[in-house]
Design a protein around this motif. Structure first.
Motif, PDB file in Angstrom:
ATOM      1  N   ARG A 194       0.829  -1.198   0.000  1.00 30.83           N
ATOM      2  CA  ARG A 194       0.000   0.000   0.000  1.00 30.83           C
ATOM      3  C   ARG A 194       0.869   1.255   0.000  1.00 30.83           C
ATOM      4  NH1 ARG A 194      -5.530  -0.403   1.805  1.00 30.83           N
ATOM      5  NH2 ARG A 194      -6.179  -2.590   1.779  1.00 30.83           N
ATOM      6  N   PRO A 200      -4.669   1.656  -1.061  1.00 34.34           N
ATOM      7  CA  PRO A 200      -4.123   0.716  -2.048  1.00 34.34           C
ATOM      8  C   PRO A 200      -3.669   1.442  -3.304  1.00 34.34           C
ATOM      9  CG  PRO A 200      -6.508   0.668  -2.113  1.00 34.34           C
ATOM     10  CD  PRO A 200      -6.141   1.564  -0.956  1.00 34.34           C
ATOM     11  N   ASP A 222      -3.384  -5.359  -4.902  1.00 33.71           N
ATOM     12  CA  ASP A 222      -2.321  -5.692  -3.957  1.00 33.71           C
ATOM     13  C   ASP A 222      -1.901  -7.135  -4.217  1.00 33.71           C
ATOM     14  OD1 ASP A 222      -0.551  -6.114  -1.904  1.00 33.71           O
ATOM     15  OD2 ASP A 222      -1.970  -5.744  -0.284  1.00 33.71           O
TER      16      ASP A 222
END
Length: 325
Positions: A194, A200, A222
């Motif tokens: 992140r 994110p 992610d």
């Protein structure tokens, strides 16, 4: 795809530059013990230079172009990375019934899209028949560390090399202690971790228009690679028909269906790269069925009478349910 990095204070660093006829960029979170930008840039560009030296079809001294220049019934020692991509291409070719094929470079040249292409035009039936004798993944085989061919085929890694480079870069960044980054090479990318503010990494999927960039959907990632393949930038029109640079090797011709672009999300940027091309070749129906069967997260954009219509499959939607905005 467009990169939406957002803000993150002085701990968000980036490096970028030219590569593969386009560009690369890496954005990463600078933490204690992480190398400085000059070291990161050098490490990334070393990988890109190696991939270019091994896999580029735009330089005559690359490993794959030296192989392509050989006649049939020839072999050449190859780096393991090249052999790996040949194996991946062979699997994708088998899975797609021969629609996806790494040996379509002579077809690209014939239709005017390849590195040796001269004019974008519809070839004659006789010229097409002659070139098709030099196309087909079945003419390739691996013997130990050598790549061999029983016909004068030419290998083109453009549907795999950038994704492979992204995976290599991601692995090297992890080795350097960088645990949060967004790595992109010619539009293929992978996001891990992140941003400094805890948000994110976000990617904007582009609407398939050739006149301007318009964000169609924003996704958060992610730990996944993402690739979009489309026919809306490199094409020509003749007698009212649109001819794309994306080829169906089974026909020896560009695709003509209404699927304009496909985005694939996959843990491997290499596989996302190859699979997005495969699904684009197969088209809106067969491509959808393939993605469903193999549980590939895919987002389809189809041409309609007015504009475009979109469709995402359950695997794609499930992946996006992970990171929260």
């Amino acid at each position: 795809m467009a990169l939406l990095a957002g803000c993150g204070g002085d701990r968000l660093h980036s490096v970028s530059g030219p590569t593969m006829g386009s560009t690369y960029s890496v954005q990463y979170v600078q933490r204690p013990g992480v190398p400085d930008e000059s070291r990161v840039k050098a490490e990334v560009e070393q990988i890109l230079a190696e991939v270019d030296r091994q896999m580029s079809t735009y330089r005559s001294d690359s490993d794959i172009e030296r192989f392509n220049a050989l006649p049939g019934n020839s072999c050449q020692p190859m780096p393991e990375s090249v052999l790996h991509l040949v194996r991946v291409g062979e699997q994708l070719s088998r899975d797609s019934g021969g629609a996806f094929d790494l040996t379509v470079e002579p077809l690209l040249d014939l239709w005017g899209f390849g590195p040796q292409g001269r004019e974008e035009k519809i070839p004659s039936a006789s010229a097409l028949a002659e070139v098709r004798q030099r196309v087909g993944h079945g003419h390739l085989h691996i013997e130990g560390q050598e790549l061999c061919k029983d016909a004068p085929v030419e290998v083109d890694f453009n549907s795999l090399a950038a994704g492979y480079a992204v995976d290599r870069i991601a692995a090297r960044l992890a080795q350097l202690g960088i645990d949060s980054f967004l790595a992109e090479v010619t539009g293929e990318l992978k996001a891990v971790g992140r941003k400094p503010d805890g948000a994110p990494w976000r990617i904007a999927l582009e609407e398939p228009r050739d006149d301007q960039q318009v964000a169609q959907r924003v996704i958060a990632l992610d730990g996944y690679g993402v690739s979009t393949s489309g026919d809306y930038r490199n094409y020509f029109e003749q007698d009212g028909q649109r001819y794309s640079h994306t080829f169906d090797a089974r026909l020896g011709k560009p695709i003509t269906h209404r699927l304009a672009s496909v985005t694939v999300i996959h843990p491997s940027a290499l596989m996302a790269d190859g699979l997005s091309t495969l699904l684009l070749i197969l088209g809106p129906e067969a491509g959808w069925d393939y993605a469903q069967k193999h549980r590939i997260g895919a987002f389809f954009v189809m041409r309609a009478d007015k504009g475009f219509v979109t469709r995402s499959n359950p695997a794609f939607d499930a992946l996006l349910a992970g990171p929260k905005q």
